[in-house]
Design a protein around this motif. Structure first.
Motif, PDB file in Angstrom:
ATOM      1  N   ALA A 104       0.844  -1.210   0.000  1.00  0.00           N
ATOM      2  CA  ALA A 104       0.000   0.000   0.000  1.00  0.00           C
ATOM      3  C   ALA A 104       0.873   1.251   0.000  1.00  0.00           C
ATOM      4  O   ALA A 104       0.658   2.178  -0.789  1.00  0.00           O
ATOM      5  CB  ALA A 104      -0.923  -0.016   1.221  1.00  0.00           C
ATOM      6  N   LEU A 105       1.881   1.276   0.869  1.00  0.00           N
ATOM      7  CA  LEU A 105       2.774   2.441   0.961  1.00  0.00           C
ATOM      8  C   LEU A 105       3.514   2.669  -0.352  1.00  0.00           C
ATOM      9  O   LEU A 105       3.595   3.803  -0.839  1.00  0.00           O
ATOM     10  CB  LEU A 105       3.775   2.240   2.106  1.00  0.00           C
ATOM     11  N   GLU A 106       4.020   1.599  -0.953  1.00  0.00           N
ATOM     12  CA  GLU A 106       4.764   1.732  -2.206  1.00  0.00           C
ATOM     13  C   GLU A 106       3.859   2.219  -3.338  1.00  0.00           C
ATOM     14  O   GLU A 106       4.281   3.001  -4.183  1.00  0.00           O
ATOM     15  CB  GLU A 106       5.408   0.390  -2.571  1.00  0.00           C
ATOM     16  N   ARG A 130      -4.238   9.585   6.699  1.00  0.00           N
ATOM     17  CA  ARG A 130      -5.453  10.377   6.482  1.00  0.00           C
ATOM     18  C   ARG A 130      -6.605   9.540   5.939  1.00  0.00           C
ATOM     19  O   ARG A 130      -7.762   9.914   6.073  1.00  0.00           O
ATOM     20  CB  ARG A 130      -5.143  11.561   5.559  1.00  0.00           C
ATOM     21  N   VAL A 131      -6.277   8.424   5.285  1.00  0.00           N
ATOM     22  CA  VAL A 131      -7.359   7.527   4.836  1.00  0.00           C
ATOM     23  C   VAL A 131      -7.519   6.333   5.783  1.00  0.00           C
ATOM     24  O   VAL A 131      -8.180   5.346   5.462  1.00  0.00           O
ATOM     25  CB  VAL A 131      -7.142   7.048   3.378  1.00  0.00           C
ATOM     26  N   GLY A 132      -6.894   6.448   6.959  1.00  0.00           N
ATOM     27  CA  GLY A 132      -7.095   5.445   8.014  1.00  0.00           C
ATOM     28  C   GLY A 132      -6.412   4.113   7.773  1.00  0.00           C
ATOM     29  O   GLY A 132      -6.855   3.071   8.273  1.00  0.00           O
ATOM     30  N   LEU A 133      -5.297   4.113   7.017  1.00  0.00           N
ATOM     31  CA  LEU A 133      -4.656   2.837   6.671  1.00  0.00           C
ATOM     32  C   LEU A 133      -3.183   2.776   7.061  1.00  0.00           C
ATOM     33  O   LEU A 133      -2.426   1.993   6.490  1.00  0.00           O
ATOM     34  CB  LEU A 133      -4.793   2.560   5.166  1.00  0.00           C
ATOM     35  N   ALA A 134      -2.774   3.581   8.036  1.00  0.00           N
ATOM     36  CA  ALA A 134      -1.363   3.566   8.450  1.00  0.00           C
ATOM     37  C   ALA A 134      -0.939   2.173   8.897  1.00  0.00           C
ATOM     38  O   ALA A 134       0.186   1.736   8.628  1.00  0.00           O
ATOM     39  CB  ALA A 134      -1.141   4.577   9.577  1.00  0.00           C
ATOM     40  N   ASP A 135      -1.854   1.455   9.536  1.00  0.00           N
ATOM     41  CA  ASP A 135      -1.524   0.116  10.057  1.00  0.00           C
ATOM     42  C   ASP A 135      -1.501  -0.951   8.954  1.00  0.00           C
ATOM     43  O   ASP A 135      -1.141  -2.093   9.199  1.00  0.00           O
ATOM     44  CB  ASP A 135      -2.513  -0.293  11.152  1.00  0.00           C
ATOM     45  N   ARG A 136      -1.897  -0.575   7.735  1.00  0.00           N
ATOM     46  CA  ARG A 136      -1.912  -1.535   6.620  1.00  0.00           C
ATOM     47  C   ARG A 136      -0.865  -1.174   5.558  1.00  0.00           C
ATOM     48  O   ARG A 136      -0.891  -1.697   4.444  1.00  0.00           O
ATOM     49  CB  ARG A 136      -3.295  -1.556   5.941  1.00  0.00           C
ATOM     50  N   ALA A 137       0.070  -0.297   5.926  1.00  0.00           N
ATOM     51  CA  ALA A 137       1.034   0.251   4.961  1.00  0.00           C
ATOM     52  C   ALA A 137       1.830  -0.842   4.247  1.00  0.00           C
ATOM     53  O   ALA A 137       2.168  -0.706   3.067  1.00  0.00           O
ATOM     54  CB  ALA A 137       1.986   1.219   5.656  1.00  0.00           C
ATOM     55  N   VAL A 152      -6.453   3.333  -0.566  1.00  0.00           N
ATOM     56  CA  VAL A 152      -5.055   3.453  -1.006  1.00  0.00           C
ATOM     57  C   VAL A 152      -5.000   4.248  -2.307  1.00  0.00           C
ATOM     58  O   VAL A 152      -4.153   5.129  -2.487  1.00  0.00           O
ATOM     59  CB  VAL A 152      -4.405   2.057  -1.208  1.00  0.00           C
ATOM     60  N   SER A 153      -5.937   3.968  -3.219  1.00  0.00           N
ATOM     61  CA  SER A 153      -5.916   4.686  -4.503  1.00  0.00           C
ATOM     62  C   SER A 153      -6.256   6.171  -4.317  1.00  0.00           C
ATOM     63  O   SER A 153      -5.755   7.023  -5.042  1.00  0.00           O
ATOM     64  CB  SER A 153      -6.829   4.018  -5.536  1.00  0.00           C
ATOM     65  N   LEU A 154      -7.077   6.493  -3.297  1.00  0.00           N
ATOM     66  CA  LEU A 154      -7.342   7.902  -2.968  1.00  0.00           C
ATOM     67  C   LEU A 154      -6.060   8.586  -2.497  1.00  0.00           C
ATOM     68  O   LEU A 154      -5.727   9.682  -2.935  1.00  0.00           O
ATOM     69  CB  LEU A 154      -8.396   8.014  -1.862  1.00  0.00           C
ATOM     70  N   ALA A 155      -5.352   7.915  -1.582  1.00  0.00           N
ATOM     71  CA  ALA A 155      -4.091   8.475  -1.072  1.00  0.00           C
ATOM     72  C   ALA A 155      -3.108   8.683  -2.225  1.00  0.00           C
ATOM     73  O   ALA A 155      -2.445   9.718  -2.319  1.00  0.00           O
ATOM     74  CB  ALA A 155      -3.496   7.544  -0.020  1.00  0.00           C
TER      75      ALA A 155
END
Length: 222
Positions: A104-106, A130-137, A152-155
């Motif tokens: 997701a981060l990449e 900001r999209v609530g996915l820091a723990d799924r990076a 992820v696509s929004l970010a």
């Protein structure tokens, strides 16, 4: 006086099929102001996605003028169009279009890497937060739900701070509850960044949340 980020004048689009010209868009004219939220609405086959492709420089009009952030798109080379998209445009697609071999981060970092932005990992991490996915990076797309993939696509779409963001049926593959979450995040990120937002949708409830609606039917603005 508002600055216009997108201006279309007398735009036509034809496709050739077995030697015949098939008209898809006919004499399209409209303007979109910088920072506006806009919905292009219409039934399937009305020409919505074709219109979005022309506006975003993914395809060329048969005739007419399209100006994106003051740049005339007609007649530009593929390389030049790609450069303009990279500098000015963000995308959110119905089917997410994440790269399956990247986390997701990449995935969020990709647009910044293409632009040569340094120290982009912290910026990508903030967007995931900001999209609530820091723990799924560090999860791959296959390990994420549809709603998480769209977040992820929004970010990723906002990673380059685009002047204009095109969202093609952004909630088309999501259930009603998840759709509402994605819509809220899309408008919130948009407000915070001051981006112009153009949504292609057949969902009239989503369209009603925008400031301007452009209805299209049979390739013509109604």
């Amino acid at each position: 006086m508002s600055t216009m980020i997108l201006e279309l004048q007398h735009v036509f689009k034809n496709y050739s099929l077995e030697g015949r010209d098939i008209p898809v868009l006919k004499d399209i004219n409209f303007q979109i102001a910088e920072g506006a939220t806009v919905a292009i609405v219409g039934p399937s086959g009305s020409g919505k996605s074709t219109l979005l492709g022309l506006c975003a420089g993914l395809d060329q009009a048969s005739t007419g003028s399209i100006k994106l952030n003051g740049i005339e798109l007609s007649g530009l080379s593929e390389d030049k169009l790609a450069q303009i998209r990279n500098q000015h445009v963000g995308f959110v697609f119905q089917n997410f279009q994440l790269l399956p071999t990247l986390t997701a981060l990449e995935n969020v970092m990709v647009p910044m890497e293409l632009r040569g932005i340094r120290n982009h990992q912290p910026v990508a991490m903030v967007l995931l937060e900001r999209v609530g996915l820091a723990d799924r990076a560090n999860h791959y797309p296959s390990q994420l739900s549809g709603g998480e993939q769209q977040r992820v696509s929004l970010a990723r779409a906002f990673a380059n701070k685009p002047k204009i963001l095109f969202a093609d049926e952004p909630t088309g593959n999501l259930d009603a509850e998840t759709s509402l979450i994605i819509e809220e995040m899309l408008f919130e990120l948009n407000r915070a960044s001051g981006t112009t937002l153009v949504i292609v949708t057949h969902d009239l409830e989503l369209a009603a949340k925008t400031q301007q609606i452009i209805p299209i039917k049979g390739g013509q603005i109604q």
